[in-house]
Enzyme design. Structure first.
Site, PDB file in Angstrom:
ATOM      1  N   LYS A  36       0.910  -1.269   0.026  1.00 42.63           N
ATOM      2  CA  LYS A  36      -0.015  -0.009  -0.036  1.00 42.63           C
ATOM      3  C   LYS A  36       0.788   1.192   0.026  1.00 42.63           C
ATOM      4  O   LYS A  36       0.749   2.153  -0.709  1.00 42.63           O
ATOM      5  CB  LYS A  36      -0.920   0.077   1.230  1.00 42.63           C
ATOM      6  CG  LYS A  36      -1.826   1.404   1.349  1.00 42.63           C
ATOM      7  CD  LYS A  36      -2.276   1.452   2.842  1.00 42.63           C
ATOM      8  CE  LYS A  36      -2.891   2.865   3.083  1.00 42.63           C
ATOM      9  NZ  LYS A  36      -3.594   3.192   4.289  1.00 42.63           N
ATOM     10  N   ASP A  95      -6.118  -0.159   0.344  1.00 45.29           N
ATOM     11  CA  ASP A  95      -6.286  -0.233   1.529  1.00 45.29           C
ATOM     12  C   ASP A  95      -7.633  -0.680   1.947  1.00 45.29           C
ATOM     13  O   ASP A  95      -8.415  -1.439   1.397  1.00 45.29           O
ATOM     14  CB  ASP A  95      -6.158   1.253   2.247  1.00 45.29           C
ATOM     15  CG  ASP A  95      -7.327   2.256   2.310  1.00 45.29           C
ATOM     16  OD1 ASP A  95      -8.200   1.490   1.609  1.00 45.29           O
ATOM     17  OD2 ASP A  95      -7.512   3.077   2.800  1.00 45.29           O
TER      18      ASP A  95
END
Length: 225
Positions: free
Chosen positions: A133, A151
């Site tokens: 991420k 996310d």
């Protein structure tokens, strides 16, 4: 193969509708996106993303600004003590661990990359504390490189709407890449993060405020408002 109905027009309309719904709720860009717009620097995007992990947006933005007032590049960051970094980013979640990570990243950038943030996912992932991420968001906002950043909000919303049927954010990233046109990859994260905070919340989402309420299959939703 793109699922039936999920063409470019679908994504254009959905993104426009979601942005309007966020504006109606008084929403603004996520903190790291604000840092990216203000600073236009991959290093500060990377460090702000580290600070943002498991931390509320308003805390991230304030902590990042305090830290960057003291140090804006790896050299000046290493001139600070770990305690100074801790004090600057407090009360960000896990601030003591993050302070050490920020110093470790800064050192490796100087030793391995000439003080510059690398513009490649594999090299970013080799840095301390950098996961997929963080790497993709840095590529996305720091370099404007098309990368899908997934996310918890992106993962949950993508599955609720039936875009994908996945178990993990990593699987969602791969699945979205096969159904979503590349030009939507960069704005995806900042749009769905804010949408997930204001409307499509993890628990009891505000379906009554969602422009997709009638079309959404609400996969996994047991209670809504």
């Amino acid at each position: 193969m793109v699922p039936k109905g999920m063409n470019a027009e679908y994504w254009d309309t959905l993104f426009a509708n979601f942005r309007h719904a966020i504006e109606q709720e008084g929403g603004v860009l996520p903190s790291v996106s604000i840092i990216a717009e203000q600073e236009n620097d991959p290093y500060r995007v990377l460090i702000a993303t580290i600070i943002s992990l498991r931390t509320k947006d308003e805390v991230t933005l304030a902590a990042s600004k305090r830290l960057f007032a003291l140090a804006k590049d790896p050299q000046s960051m290493l001139a600070l003590s770990v305690t100074q970094v801790e004090e600057a980013i407090y009360p960000a979640g896990f601030y003591k661990t993050k302070a050490k990570t920020i110093q470790a990243i800064s050192l490796q950038l100087l030793e391995r990359f000439g003080g510059k943030v690398p513009a490649a996912q594999e090299e970013l992932l080799s840095l301390p504390g950098v996961g997929i991420k963080t790497a993709n968001l840095t590529l996305n906002l720091g370099f404007q490189i098309e990368a899908i950043c997934v996310d918890c909000h992106v993962h949950q919303i993508a599955n609720r709407l039936g875009w994908v049927a996945t178990k993990t954010p990593e699987q969602t990233e791969e699945a979205l890449a096969s159904v979503m046109p590349r030009r939507f990859w960069i704005p995806l994260n900042e749009l769905l993060v804010r949408y997930g905070q204001l409307i499509c919340t993890p628990v009891s989402p505000f379906c009554s405020k969602c422009p997709e309420e009638k079309a959404c299959p609400k996969i996994g939703v047991t209670r809504s408002r």
